[in-house]
Design a protein around this motif. Structure first.
Motif, PDB file in Angstrom:
ATOM      1  N   LEU A   1     -10.882   1.301  -2.341  1.00 45.79           N
ATOM      2  CA  LEU A   1      -9.543   0.722  -2.194  1.00 45.79           C
ATOM      3  C   LEU A   1      -9.589  -0.791  -2.350  1.00 45.79           C
ATOM      4  O   LEU A   1      -8.772  -1.373  -3.077  1.00 45.79           O
ATOM      5  CB  LEU A   1      -8.955   1.102  -0.835  1.00 45.79           C
ATOM      6  CG  LEU A   1      -7.598   0.487  -0.493  1.00 45.79           C
ATOM      7  CD1 LEU A   1      -6.512   0.980  -1.445  1.00 45.79           C
ATOM      8  CD2 LEU A   1      -7.239   0.783   0.951  1.00 45.79           C
TER       9      LEU A   1
ATOM     10  N   LYS B   1      -7.726  -2.791  -5.388  1.00 50.94           N
ATOM     11  CA  LYS B   1      -6.672  -3.761  -5.067  1.00 50.94           C
ATOM     12  C   LYS B   1      -7.076  -5.189  -5.390  1.00 50.94           C
ATOM     13  O   LYS B   1      -6.293  -6.121  -5.226  1.00 50.94           O
ATOM     14  CB  LYS B   1      -6.275  -3.655  -3.590  1.00 50.94           C
ATOM     15  CG  LYS B   1      -5.579  -2.365  -3.243  1.00 50.94           C
ATOM     16  CD  LYS B   1      -4.224  -2.292  -3.933  1.00 50.94           C
ATOM     17  CE  LYS B   1      -3.458  -1.068  -3.498  1.00 50.94           C
ATOM     18  NZ  LYS B   1      -2.117  -1.023  -4.109  1.00 50.94           N
TER      19      LYS B   1
ATOM     20  N   LEU C   1       0.830  -1.205   0.000  1.00 55.53           N
ATOM     21  CA  LEU C   1       0.000   0.000   0.000  1.00 55.53           C
ATOM     22  C   LEU C   1       0.863   1.253   0.000  1.00 55.53           C
ATOM     23  O   LEU C   1       1.936   1.288   0.612  1.00 55.53           O
ATOM     24  CB  LEU C   1      -0.903   0.022   1.234  1.00 55.53           C
ATOM     25  CG  LEU C   1      -1.927  -1.100   1.369  1.00 55.53           C
ATOM     26  CD1 LEU C   1      -2.672  -0.971   2.684  1.00 55.53           C
ATOM     27  CD2 LEU C   1      -2.886  -1.115   0.204  1.00 55.53           C
TER      28      LEU C   1
ATOM     29  N   LYS D   1     -14.249   5.229   0.690  1.00 53.33           N
ATOM     30  CA  LYS D   1     -12.830   5.112   0.309  1.00 53.33           C
ATOM     31  C   LYS D   1     -12.308   3.709   0.554  1.00 53.33           C
ATOM     32  O   LYS D   1     -11.520   3.182  -0.236  1.00 53.33           O
ATOM     33  CB  LYS D   1     -11.983   6.136   1.057  1.00 53.33           C
ATOM     34  CG  LYS D   1     -12.107   7.530   0.503  1.00 53.33           C
ATOM     35  CD  LYS D   1     -11.118   8.463   1.157  1.00 53.33           C
ATOM     36  CE  LYS D   1     -11.276   9.856   0.564  1.00 53.33           C
ATOM     37  NZ  LYS D   1     -10.281  10.776   1.120  1.00 53.33           N
TER      38      LYS D   1
ATOM     39  N   GLU E   1      -2.964   5.165   0.817  1.00 56.81           N
ATOM     40  CA  GLU E   1      -3.839   4.002   0.998  1.00 56.81           C
ATOM     41  C   GLU E   1      -3.792   3.501   2.435  1.00 56.81           C
ATOM     42  O   GLU E   1      -4.813   3.073   2.977  1.00 56.81           O
ATOM     43  CB  GLU E   1      -3.428   2.885   0.021  1.00 56.81           C
ATOM     44  CG  GLU E   1      -3.726   3.229  -1.428  1.00 56.81           C
ATOM     45  CD  GLU E   1      -3.101   2.256  -2.413  1.00 56.81           C
ATOM     46  OE1 GLU E   1      -3.605   2.163  -3.546  1.00 56.81           O
ATOM     47  OE2 GLU E   1      -2.104   1.586  -2.064  1.00 56.81           O
TER      48      GLU E   1
END
Length: 182
Positions: A82, A86, A49, A78, A53
């Motif tokens: 994320l 990912k 990350l 958020k 992040e």
């Protein structure tokens, strides 16, 4: 209403308050528990990350008291983005609804509800099959929550102490995470 008044006048036992409160507690408890499980599973899969992040997931990594300013949707959006970026969470309305409390599907808002939670793929993966069947029978097939909250069904006795006992046990099992596979 007549049954409720009669129970008060005659001093008979009734469970009307518990019957109104417990479906909401079950819905809220299941929503929060599934959200926490999804958060934990997604965070544990993250690696490499950036500093930005890391700031997104930092509030969930420690037992510090964190105050989020904004709605649940705003605060969790958020994290959801994320996880999707990912590749640890599929971009799906059910997942968004569980994690953020509200999903958008074809310009239609889908708030987190008991029925949506029970029919989500994540719930099917996480909840033991016998509990999921019991919850679905009780709240989807028999529609107990809506019968209680909206007075549906002419023969429905929302004063029934037996319903309270069943719902209290369900709530207890959710809080103690007994309904989950592992």
């Amino acid at each position: 209403m007549e049954d409720y008044i009669a129970a008060l006048v005659t001093g008979g036992q009734h469970a009307v308050t518990a019957n109104f409160v417990l479906p909401s507690l079950i819905e809220q408890g299941l929503g929060v528990t599934l959200q926490n499980r999804m958060l934990f599973k997604c965070i544990m899969q993250l690696n490499d990350l950036t500093e930005e992040e890391k700031k997104v997931i930092e509030p969930f990594l420690h037992n510090d008291k964190v105050l989020f300013y904004g709605t649940e949707k705003f605060s969790m959006e958020k994290s959801y983005q994320l996880f999707v970026e990912k590749g640890v969470l599929k971009n799906a309305p059910d997942n968004e609804m569980i994690l953020t409390g509200l999903a958008q599907k074809e310009k239609k808002k889908l708030p987190r509800t008991l029925g949506r939670l029970l029919n989500s793929n994540f719930a099917k993966e996480e909840i033991r099959p016998e509990y999921l069947e019991l919850l679905k029978n009780f709240f989807v097939e028999l529609n107990i929550r809506n019968c209680i909250m909206h007075g549906l069904g002419e023969m429905f006795d929302y004063l029934d102490i037996g319903l309270v006992a069943i719902m209290f046990q369900m709530l207890w099992d959710i809080v103690e995470c007994e309904i989950f596979k592992n």
